[in-house]
Motif scaffolding. Sequence first.
Motif, short mmCIF file in Angstrom:
data_model
loop_
_atom_site.label_atom_id
_atom_site.label_comp_id
_atom_site.label_asym_id
_atom_site.label_seq_id
_atom_site.Cartn_x
_atom_site.Cartn_y
_atom_site.Cartn_z
N LYS A 61 30.07 38.06 44.20
CA LYS A 61 31.25 37.09 44.31
C LYS A 61 30.96 35.94 45.27
CE LYS A 61 35.00 40.21 42.30
NZ LYS A 61 36.03 40.72 42.72
N LEU A 62 30.20 36.54 46.30
CA LEU A 62 30.04 35.61 47.40
C LEU A 62 28.88 34.45 47.20
CD1 LEU A 62 29.82 37.95 50.74
CD2 LEU A 62 31.41 36.10 50.34
N ASN A 63 28.09 34.79 46.09
CA ASN A 63 27.06 34.06 45.60
C ASN A 63 27.81 33.17 44.25
OD1 ASN A 63 24.30 34.11 46.84
ND2 ASN A 63 25.12 36.26 46.81
N GLY A 64 28.93 33.20 44.29
CA GLY A 64 29.66 32.37 43.20
C GLY A 64 29.88 32.73 41.95
N VAL A 65 29.49 34.19 41.58
CA VAL A 65 29.49 35.01 40.32
C VAL A 65 31.04 35.45 40.61
CG1 VAL A 65 28.82 36.89 38.72
CG2 VAL A 65 27.11 35.53 40.30
N GLU A 66 31.92 34.90 39.87
CA GLU A 66 33.65 35.34 39.81
C GLU A 66 33.75 36.60 39.24
OE1 GLU A 66 35.83 32.28 38.01
OE2 GLU A 66 35.34 30.73 39.46
N GLU A 67 33.09 37.00 38.00
CA GLU A 67 33.26 38.41 37.77
C GLU A 67 32.64 39.65 38.16
OE1 GLU A 67 31.62 35.89 36.42
OE2 GLU A 67 30.57 36.43 34.57
N GLY A 68 31.83 39.38 39.33
CA GLY A 68 31.26 40.44 40.17
C GLY A 68 30.41 41.29 38.99
N ILE A 69 30.45 42.45 39.54
CA ILE A 69 29.56 43.63 38.62
C ILE A 69 29.95 43.58 37.38
CG2 ILE A 69 29.18 45.04 40.60
CD1 ILE A 69 31.25 46.97 39.61
N LEU A 70 31.26 42.95 36.92
CA LEU A 70 31.30 42.85 35.50
C LEU A 70 30.42 41.83 34.53
CD1 LEU A 70 35.33 42.87 35.53
CD2 LEU A 70 33.71 44.85 35.11
N GLN A 71 29.75 41.16 35.56
CA GLN A 71 28.72 40.40 34.82
C GLN A 71 27.73 41.09 34.12
OE1 GLN A 71 25.33 38.42 37.13
NE2 GLN A 71 26.44 36.49 36.52
N VAL A 87 30.98 52.98 47.40
CA VAL A 87 30.56 52.14 48.32
C VAL A 87 29.55 50.86 47.86
CG1 VAL A 87 29.13 51.56 50.53
CG2 VAL A 87 30.83 53.45 50.27
N SER A 88 28.45 51.45 46.91
CA SER A 88 27.61 50.67 46.31
C SER A 88 28.12 49.54 45.43
CB SER A 88 26.61 51.37 45.67
OG SER A 88 25.63 50.56 44.90
N ASP A 89 29.28 50.21 44.62
CA ASP A 89 29.88 49.08 43.85
C ASP A 89 30.45 47.90 44.63
OD1 ASP A 89 29.18 50.54 41.56
OD2 ASP A 89 30.83 51.46 41.11
N THR A 90 31.14 48.32 45.65
CA THR A 90 32.13 47.45 46.53
C THR A 90 30.92 46.24 47.01
OG1 THR A 90 33.64 49.02 46.83
CG2 THR A 90 33.59 47.06 48.38
N LEU A 91 29.80 46.95 47.79
CA LEU A 91 28.97 45.83 48.23
C LEU A 91 28.30 45.00 47.21
CD1 LEU A 91 27.19 48.34 50.65
CD2 LEU A 91 28.56 46.34 51.18
N MET A 92 28.06 45.61 45.99
CA MET A 92 27.43 44.74 45.12
C MET A 92 28.24 43.72 44.38
SD MET A 92 25.47 45.95 41.49
CE MET A 92 24.21 46.80 42.40
N ASP A 93 29.55 44.02 44.28
CA ASP A 93 30.60 43.22 43.72
C ASP A 93 30.84 42.13 44.61
OD1 ASP A 93 32.59 42.93 41.39
OD2 ASP A 93 33.86 43.02 43.03
N THR A 94 30.96 42.54 45.94
CA THR A 94 31.32 41.42 46.88
C THR A 94 30.10 40.47 47.20
OG1 THR A 94 32.50 43.02 48.12
CG2 THR A 94 31.62 41.17 49.42
#
Length: 406
Positions: A379-389, A369-376
């Motif tokens: 990405k909503l803030n324009g970071v296309e790679e999400g948590i892979l950043q 759940v945490s990974d999904t929320l952080m990734d989302t």
Amino acid sequence: MDNTGEKANHKVKMHKIAYASGVVGAVMLNIVSWRSVEFSDWYIKNIFPVWLNTYARLTSKVPFSVGEIMLIMAVAVTVFGIGFWLVDLICRQRYKKAVRGFGQFYAWTALAVCYVMTLNCFILYHSSSFADKYLERRMESDRMVASISDQAVAQVHIKNDMMSNEGAYTKKELVVLRDYIVEKCNELEKVIPHDDSGDAYYEGDLVEASRQAMIRLGEQYDQLSGFYVTPKYLSFSDFFSQQYIMGYYFPFSLEANINSVMYITNVAPTICHELAHTKGFIYEDDANMIGYLACINSEDPFLQYCGYLSVLSYVNNDFYDSIGKSQNIYKSHVRISDGVASDNVFLTRETWQEVEKTAVVKTSTVKKVSDTLMDTTLKLNGVEEGILQYNNVVGQLLAYYDGKLY
């Protein structure tokens, strides 16, 4: 003539206009920041420090995490509001006026939170990166590390005069970087104090030592200069551990919070990482890089060791992928010592057992759940790679050591 009703209607109308104006203002701030890097950079340089030097100075004086308390209050108020509304429905809107008043309070609170998040977080996502501002070799805006191949690895979109393929670092350069990091870890591990069970320990105030390391780094990079908040340990570190979170930047309290139960070698880089966020560097790879630089540039061998350890897994994993996960090739390179491997952990086995004992929800569920929320969120803030950043710090390291190691 009774004007009570007219006055009441006028008051409601003005209330709606004020709220709508507030919403429009928040939306406009976000639109401008998305469309203008120059505006975001100007804001971070001229306005963001005002909050840091006023509001953050106040929250910094509180001995516990204000951000955690705010989160708890937010959940409590929300649950109360839902419960109050349900009770009103059951009682046939007996408390209609009170529910409406609470709804107005909640709406204004939500708008205030939106402004705080915009000013202390959202705008920061659209500014120039640390690499853009300070690394000798400029990265392009996407700052992504492409897939690694035998011919060109860790592509970070940086101009490379040695190659016809713009933006690529060769496998050779990644190997040099990886072996250098491993050698530094192996070397420093030997001088770091360990107890009888083999666990590393620090004699002194590690939190303040880490804060001082950031102050020192601020002498090289102007955006990192000036006042620093006092880092605080999270009260609910067990729950954050289930999310594999080492630290947390609370935008609404401008605090740098850290996990109190993680292994000690994670503390210094995490403090520096979170403090980097309070200086306007919101990207995770930027914060990783800043944390690394703060630690290795410290005069304290313990912090230096922790700094190299903080990027070891990122670099080693990319190197392993670049050689096609060949065990023979991997074993031909500098070996990570057993001591370093033991120190390169998030939690010790004993700590994990304690965390699991008190866990209300399974760690696997919490982490998912945490990974999904952080990734989302990213990405909503324009970071296309999400948590892979987080992994993109390898690209910044390759750029930083260009001309130094290769």
